[in-house]
Design an enzyme around this catalytic site. Structure first.
Site, PDB file in Angstrom:
ATOM      1  N   LYS B 140      37.126  36.767  46.733  1.00 52.62           N
ATOM      2  CA  LYS B 140      37.742  36.056  45.613  1.00 52.62           C
ATOM      3  C   LYS B 140      38.296  34.762  46.201  1.00 52.62           C
ATOM      4  O   LYS B 140      38.881  34.783  47.300  1.00 52.62           O
ATOM      5  CB  LYS B 140      38.863  36.925  45.041  1.00 52.62           C
ATOM      6  CG  LYS B 140      39.483  36.396  43.752  1.00 52.62           C
ATOM      7  CD  LYS B 140      40.571  37.349  43.264  1.00 52.62           C
ATOM      8  CE  LYS B 140      41.057  36.976  41.868  1.00 52.62           C
ATOM      9  NZ  LYS B 140      42.086  37.894  41.367  1.00 52.62           N
ATOM     10  N   SER B 215      41.119  39.067  36.579  1.00 56.41           N
ATOM     11  CA  SER B 215      40.777  37.743  37.047  1.00 56.41           C
ATOM     12  C   SER B 215      39.784  37.734  38.205  1.00 56.41           C
ATOM     13  O   SER B 215      39.223  36.690  38.506  1.00 56.41           O
ATOM     14  CB  SER B 215      42.042  37.023  37.493  1.00 56.41           C
ATOM     15  OG  SER B 215      42.588  37.656  38.642  1.00 56.41           O
ATOM     16  N   SER B 239      43.723  42.893  37.611  1.00 55.21           N
ATOM     17  CA  SER B 239      42.676  41.923  37.933  1.00 55.21           C
ATOM     18  C   SER B 239      41.545  42.433  38.818  1.00 55.21           C
ATOM     19  O   SER B 239      40.546  41.748  38.985  1.00 55.21           O
ATOM     20  CB  SER B 239      43.289  40.674  38.586  1.00 55.21           C
ATOM     21  OG  SER B 239      43.861  39.852  37.596  1.00 55.21           O
TER      22      SER B 239
END
Lengths: 455, 530
Positions: B140, B215, B239
């Site tokens: 990420k 996310s 997330s």
């Protein structure tokens, strides 16, 4: 009714703590020694994304030490909080500080100015935070810019906050000096005001006093405003700045107007107050507990260990002696010798009559060596005998002892051969010379040590 | 209900937060923040007398400190090399005394680290930077990688090349993993759909018209599409679990403190849990074993993670709790059916099932949005464009909204009503979980009340978007581990996920049950057809 104005002053004193590394990272804590800008920085003190603080144990110890030195209670549970504001020298947009649970609170400073009454200025709290970077202001290609150096960013900073107990500029100066002495004696900071490792701030307002016959009655609550003077870098300037501010506020209040809450700096060159261009509209620091650092819980043992590192501050001992009524000259000599000071304090604790205590100073001056050698309880009886007219002055006693030894060769030889009773004969001879006023136990000690050392 | 907030107050909040907002934004944010505050006002009903606030979930850890030793600093060039304006080793900013902006730019030339470029694969928009095609793991883009652009999905960091790498990356590299891609995500990890990325939304590999969840959108989508074997993620309010569920893969949100946060762009510090997304529970477990452990650079990381709860029990002895609040009104019927199917499967396998209640769970979302935004507003304070990155005008709409909401919730006069109150209710939520774990070993429930929704469907209604997190945030508030795994599909062939929740440090137990389930079912073997 006549209205009189009295200054209400509180101080905030910042000192940079003497550690090897910074508060929350391993960068070197040496902003003044750095040869170039931004060489002692890392992700933590530059506020890079993802960086996290880990507190410096030594800085916590020094803060606790400072708290103890200022007579504070050490809080068993403390924590760090975030204090939010935006300024280019504050890399994270918040300063890690302490708000609700500082390391130390509730202390007291005691001193007198010349021969005045003792003044007690309460210390509200001592907390630990991180210093900011340093801004330099330059003109480059005709444009005003600020240059930033983060070598100082994250240096451990202890903040000492007093209660608004100070009533004059002079008192403020004395309070600051007193704090300086304690900081220096404890060795927690260089407290060099020129370099900025000790920085002074004063909060000033004026309160009305109504005269009621002879008795002055101060209004219970504090004024609803305060003016802050920041960046003061000497005791003298602080006195001047506060006097200037008191005068300014007096004029405003006497003309019936209200004083605005405001922040000033002290312009060292012009020797005048200048309004600070801080753009905090209304300070709202939005404090909340620092989630990146677990709470700090200090045990009694832990605090005791710090306490043991603190030798009693000379100033404190001196004040203690003065307070008991000992003359300044004698107090100075006593404080100059740690061993002597401890013994005298021990004696004072045991003696109740004020008159007696006054005389201890003088007695101590004349019997320094003896006092250091003998235990407290024996000293007390010796002191009391002395007060009853016995001669215990070592110089005088020595002269008598010398005379007795020279005049009684036979008895001296007998004693040296092991005849104990001869010693008491010699003591009696000395007492004869002293017309019965010599301190017998002192004479006996002196004789026996003289006779064994003269072998 | 009906909390009123004026545009003047929002303007003041923007000032406190150091944000410039236009008149149009002012109007919009006033309404949206008022809506959200109206929702969180339900906390007024909760009695909290005598309840201590919870600001951290650390099992009572205290006194984490370092010895006073000097460590190596960055070089001056590393320190100032990411700044737009510098001179002679100083950072430069507009004069704090002057008015207006200076036009001075960088006066010292630093060699720019070569910028890797965005790469488009299969129309998914998952890759922000290609690092090493031979690599096997995706990160990420919140995870800092030294010398490799790390953006956090935001324009503020679009050119930022970190001076250091996160602790987790170092552990992974030491174990032989190599980074293949830096992956797209909602900017600053703000979002439940991936649509808040400043580099465009990630698409769901099962159907490009749908969101992959957020996310950690790119992480879940990349794993589902087979672009990487594993991807790291962060889970602050769901997330990792939400995108794993929307993309039909396995996602672990570890116990708070099990994995170091050092070097990962912070969203909400007391909630952030870095974790992992993979295709099977077994694989996730393997990578987690590498990431877990105490880091002396993260004072909130702990050692217990390595030990965990011993996995010696036979699964037949495990008691599973079904919290009724997870199956409340508003739960999509297809989700309900899939999760109930999974419960039945586990029951058949001999696990004991018990229904129970977590009475304060219904307040979790309100609590979460006050605590998370307050911490976010604080954590995003450092992005001022002076030392690195772009200035604060580069923040996207969602970041600004959260910064303002959090600034408001913790501002003078409102902190007690909002932030502090939330911290007290957090204590009650934790207590509910603790009570439940006296009766059962783990809890089971859906990850999201709905299956994947369409791109754009909730984009204009932040409150509706926030409601997607209603079943995931309680786990973060209590610092618990949560394992999301696929348990079915909608009739449109979109994945549905469930989550297993255990007490702190019970990852091994979750893995046991998860592996047992994946041994009985084939949902995790399904792959999208991209």
């Amino acid at each position: 009714m006549k209205i009189k104005l009295i200054p209400i002053i509180g101080l905030e004193v910042h000192v940079e703590l003497k550690t090897n590394s910074k508060m929350f990272c391993g960068c070197k804590n040496d902003p003044f020694g750095a040869s170039k800008p931004n060489i002692y920085t890392c992700p933590v003190c530059l506020g890079l994304p993802g960086a996290l603080p880990v507190p410096n144990k030594k800085a916590i110890e020094l803060t606790v030490k400072l708290g103890l030195g200022l007579g504070c209670e050490i809080n068993r549970e403390s924590r760090f909080d975030r204090k939010h504001y935006f300024y280019p020298d504050l890399p994270k947009g918040y300063q890690i500080s302490q708000y609700e649970k500082p390391f130390a609170s509730g202390g007291e400073l005691k001193f007198r100015i010349q021969n005045s009454e003792f003044r007690i200025i309460r210390v509200r709290r001592v907390h630990l935070e991180e210093d900011t970077g340093k801004l330099l202001h330059r003109k480059i290609d005709g444009e005003e810019v600020s240059l930033i150096d983060f070598n100082r960013s994250g240096v451990p900073l202890a903040e000492i906050v007093t209660e608004p107990d100070i009533r004059s500029a002079q008192e403020a100066k004395e309070t600051a000096k007193k704090i300086y002495q304690i900081v220096r004696a404890l060795g927690v900071s260089d407290a060099d005001m020129e370099k900025g490792s000790m920085r002074l701030e004063a909060n000033i307002s004026l309160s009305e006093i109504k005269e009621k016959g002879k008795r002055k009655k101060e209004k219970g609550e504090l004024p609803d405003y305060k003016v802050e003077i920041k960046n003061i870098n000497s005791f003298r300037f602080m006195e001047r700045a506060i006097n200037a501010e008191i005068e300014r506020q007096e004029k405003i209040l006497e003309s019936g107007k209200k004083v605005q809450q405001q922040t000033f700096g002290w312009d060292t060159e012009k020797q005048e107050l200048k309004p600070q261009r801080v753009k905090e509209e209304a300070a709202d620091y939005r404090y909340f507990p620092e989630p990146d650092i677990p709470p700090i819980v200090l045990s009694d043992d832990w605090i005791l260990k710090i306490k043991d590192q603190i030798s009693k501050l000379p100033e404190e001992i001196y004040e203690g002696l003065i307070r008991t009524g000992i003359a300044a000259a004698a107090a100075k000599v006593i404080v100059g010798d740690r061993e002597l000071a401890e013994k005298i304090n021990g004696i004072i604790r045991e003696i109740k009559e004020i008159g007696d205590i006054r005389d201890i100073g003088n007695w101590a001056l004349h019997h320094q060596e003896m006092i250091k050698e003998k235990p407290v309880d024996e000293l007390i009886s010796l002191f009391k005998q002395g007060r009853e007219g016995l001669v215990s002055d070592s110089g005088q006693l020595k002269r008598w002892v010398k005379e007795v030894v020279e005049d009684n060769v036979q008895a001296v030889n007998d004693y040296r051969k092991g005849k104990e009773a001869a010693l008491m004969f010699l003591v009696g001879q000395a007492q004869r010379l002293a017309k019965g006023k010599a301190d017998v136990s002192l004479v006996k000690d002196m004789l026996s040590s003289k006779l064994s050392s003269d072998l | 209900m009906g909390f009123k907030i004026s545009p003047q107050e929002i303007q003041h909040v923007a000032q406190l937060a150091n944000l410039q907002i236009s008149d149009k934004e002012l109007k919009l944010y006033t309404k949206q923040i008022q809506d959200i505050l109206g929702y969180v006002e339900q906390l007024d009903k909760v009695k909290v007398e005598g309840v201590e606030p919870t600001y951290q979930t650390l099992d009572g850890t205290t006194n984490v400190w370092r010895e006073d030793e000097v460590k190596e600093s960055l070089s001056q060039e590393e320190a100032v090399g990411q700044a737009e304006k510098t001179m002679d080793g100083y950072f430069i900013t507009d004069s704090v005394f002057g008015k207006g902006k200076s036009t001075i730019r960088q006066l010292t030339e630093y060699k720019k680290v070569q910028e890797s470029t965005k790469r488009e694969i299969d129309g998914l928009n998952v890759v922000l930077t290609e690092v090493d095609v031979k690599g096997n793991i995706g990160l990420k883009d919140l995870f800092l990688t030294k010398g490799i652009r790390s953006t956090a999905g935001s324009n503020v960091l679009r050119e930022y090349t970190p001076q250091y790498s996160s602790s987790v990356i170092k552990l992974l590299e030491k174990a032989g993993f190599a980074t293949k891609y830096k992956l797209n995500c909602d900017a600053w990890a703000h979002g439940s759909s991936g649509e808040n990325s400043d580099f465009g939304p990630v698409k769901n590999p099962w159907n490009l018209e749908f969101t992959p969840g957020g996310s950690s959108s790119g992480s879940a989508a990349a794993v589902a599409a087979g672009l990487v074997d594993f991807a790291t993620g962060t889970d602050t309010g769901g997330s990792i679990r939400l995108p794993a569920s929307f993309c039909g893969v396995v996602g672990l949100k570890p116990t708070y403190g099990a994995v170091s946060r050092y070097g990962i762009v912070a969203m909400a510090s007391s909630l952030d849990s870095p974790g992992i997304i993979g295709r099977t529970v077994e694989e996730v477990e393997k990578v987690f074993g590498v990431m877990v452990g105490e880091d002396r650079r993260d004072a909130t990381s702990k050692r217990e993670g390595k030990r965990g709860i011993r996995r010696i029990r036979r699964t037949e002895e495990i008691k599973i709790g079904i919290p009724e609040e997870f199956f409340a009104e508003g739960l999509d019927s297809s989700v309900k059916k899939a999760v109930n199917g999974a419960i039945e499967e586990l029951s058949k396998a001999g696990l004991e099932i018990k229904r129970l209640s977590l009475p304060h769970l219904k307040y979790a979302l309100a609590v979460y949005y006050l605590i998370a935004t307050t911490e976010t507003a604080s954590n995003l304070g450092r992005y001022d464009g002076i030392r690195y990155g772009q200035d604060r005008s580069f923040f996207g709409a969602e970041a600004k909204r959260r910064i303002m909401l959090g600034t408001f919730a913790s501002s003078a006069g409102y902190s007690a009503k909002f932030f502090e109150k939330a911290a007290r209710v957090r204590t009650l939520i934790i207590k509910d979980f603790n009570d439940a774990f006296k009766d059962v070993d783990v809890l089971i429930g859906p990850v999201s009340p709905t299956p994947p929704f369409k791109l754009g469907e909730k984009a204009n209604d932040p409150l509706q978007m926030y409601l997607s997190d209603i079943l995931t945030v309680p786990v973060n508030l209590a610092g618990l581990p949560g394992l999301a795994l696929p348990c079915g599909f909608t009739k449109n062939n979109l994945p549905i996920g469930m989550q297993l929740i255990g007490p702190r440090w019970s990852e091994n137990l979750l893995f046991d049950i998860g592996e047992k389930y994946q041994g009985l079912t084939n949902w995790h073997k399904e792959r999208p057809r991209v």
